[in-house]
Design an enzyme around this catalytic site. Sequence first.
Site, short mmCIF file in Angstrom:
data_model
loop_
_atom_site.label_atom_id
_atom_site.label_comp_id
_atom_site.label_asym_id
_atom_site.label_seq_id
_atom_site.Cartn_x
_atom_site.Cartn_y
_atom_site.Cartn_z
N ILE B 129 39.56 49.09 41.39
CA ILE B 129 38.65 48.23 40.62
C ILE B 129 39.46 47.03 40.12
O ILE B 129 40.52 47.20 39.51
CB ILE B 129 38.05 48.99 39.42
CG1 ILE B 129 37.35 50.29 39.90
CG2 ILE B 129 37.08 48.11 38.66
CD1 ILE B 129 36.87 51.19 38.75
N ASP B 130 38.96 45.83 40.40
CA ASP B 130 39.63 44.61 39.94
C ASP B 130 38.87 44.04 38.75
O ASP B 130 37.65 43.84 38.84
CB ASP B 130 39.64 43.56 41.06
CG ASP B 130 40.37 44.03 42.30
OD1 ASP B 130 41.28 44.88 42.16
OD2 ASP B 130 40.04 43.57 43.40
N VAL B 131 39.57 43.77 37.67
CA VAL B 131 38.87 43.22 36.51
C VAL B 131 39.55 41.95 36.00
O VAL B 131 40.74 41.72 36.21
CB VAL B 131 38.80 44.23 35.32
CG1 VAL B 131 37.95 45.43 35.67
CG2 VAL B 131 40.19 44.66 34.88
N ASN B 173 43.16 47.22 38.53
CA ASN B 173 43.97 46.00 38.59
C ASN B 173 43.51 44.98 37.57
O ASN B 173 42.33 44.64 37.54
CB ASN B 173 43.74 45.27 39.92
CG ASN B 173 44.20 46.05 41.10
OD1 ASN B 173 45.35 46.02 41.45
ND2 ASN B 173 43.27 46.75 41.75
#
Lengths: 201, 260
Positions: B129-131, B173
């Site tokens: 998961i990219d935040v 991430n």
Amino acid sequence: MITIVDYEMGNPKSIMNMLSRLGIKSQLSRNLDDISQARKLILPGVGAFDAAMRNLKKFNLINSLNKKALEEKIPILGICLGMQVLTHSSEEGSEKGLGWIDAQTKKFDSSLGIKVPHMGWNYVLPKTNSPICKELNHKSRFYFVHSYYVQTNNDQNSCMKSNYSIEFDSAIQNNNIYGVQFHPEKSHKYGMQILKNFSDL
Amino acid sequence: MLRSRLIPILLLRGKSFVKTVNFKKFSYIGDPCNTVRIFNELEVDEISILDILATRNNKEPNYELISEIASEAFMPLSYGGGIKTVDQAKQIFDLGIEKIILNSEAINRPEIISEISEIYGSQAVTVSIDVKKSFFSKVQKIYTKCGTKATDLALAEWALKCESMGAGEIMLNSIDRDGTWNGYEIDLYKDLSSKLSIPLIGIGGAKNIDSAKDLIKNANCSAAGVGSMVVFQKEGRGVLINYPEPSVINAKLHNKFDED
């Protein structure tokens, strides 16, 4: 030559990669002639217990494997799920295991505050008199990925123990039959030593 | 005792490994096979390879290259990038990779998580998961397609859904910290790890082994993903593939005896 049993459960390629690095010949097969001629067998395995037992039946392998293990007594190494199917049964499923080693497979209890699966590098405590433990000690670490663990009924069948909230058998042996819970093929020099020890049997 | 893992995260762009800053500014790191061979000699805990162009260019994973990399690597390997079907995952597993990483496709079609984990087990599926913090508020927004497309998903809710669909691990991430050497955003991981029952890998901002220690001890992550610190000599310097000595890792992360 080591024959790796191809029963469509998991990652035989990485085992072959490591054997080839060690200069040990291997073949992947479920052909009954290959199995009956095998001098050494590896039973790999990643996935679910029942699926593994059903595949062994589906490919008609059980009788041949029983013969190799119990009559001819050739060296056999089960890896991960391939170790768990050596036991009588698993809490993961309802199929009976091969039952070559007096042990059963149980589930880690996540209510003990541990993350399940047990995934990552952990240590082993080897028994020095088993040939599979040669050159390994309490500083040897291995890569584990599993939600179920093996518990032997008879401590003399345990060759390595590890700890993850509880103590479990990370390597087992009954005469010519061996099982390891970790993945030697993913455990650098420590794993190479295990495969070398097995190949030297 | 289970060791916390220190995982080099290697970004594949075409046929090279690169390192990014905030998911942009690509610096060339090297040839993938050579790089992984060096990490193998350094006996790293695990390696994650992310193809950062596959999804954006709608391409299949580069199976030939992955196979070549896997044959040199005797440690756990995970691969992400461009996986949309069970069949593609199978091809990756058959090459000797034991975990696949899903990101954009899991958001498009969450069933892909259970489709793969039902066959290969949850330990074989990681969801990444990219935040990024939104410009006006401090809320962490989830992005897909390598940080190019914002979504409306709420972080904890999405991560818990991935867990319930059969993910065995979550990789989180921080785009804001990526490549910055500023340390991990501890609060982000602390909050999520307390809600998950599967392992959480934090990625973004590691400066040195002390950053990893901070993440593991204070945010209760199971593993620290590291980029810049293992591919550059130090901040602002040239490429140097490196990895902390086992004795340093043990002392910082495990309080355990030295290895020989």
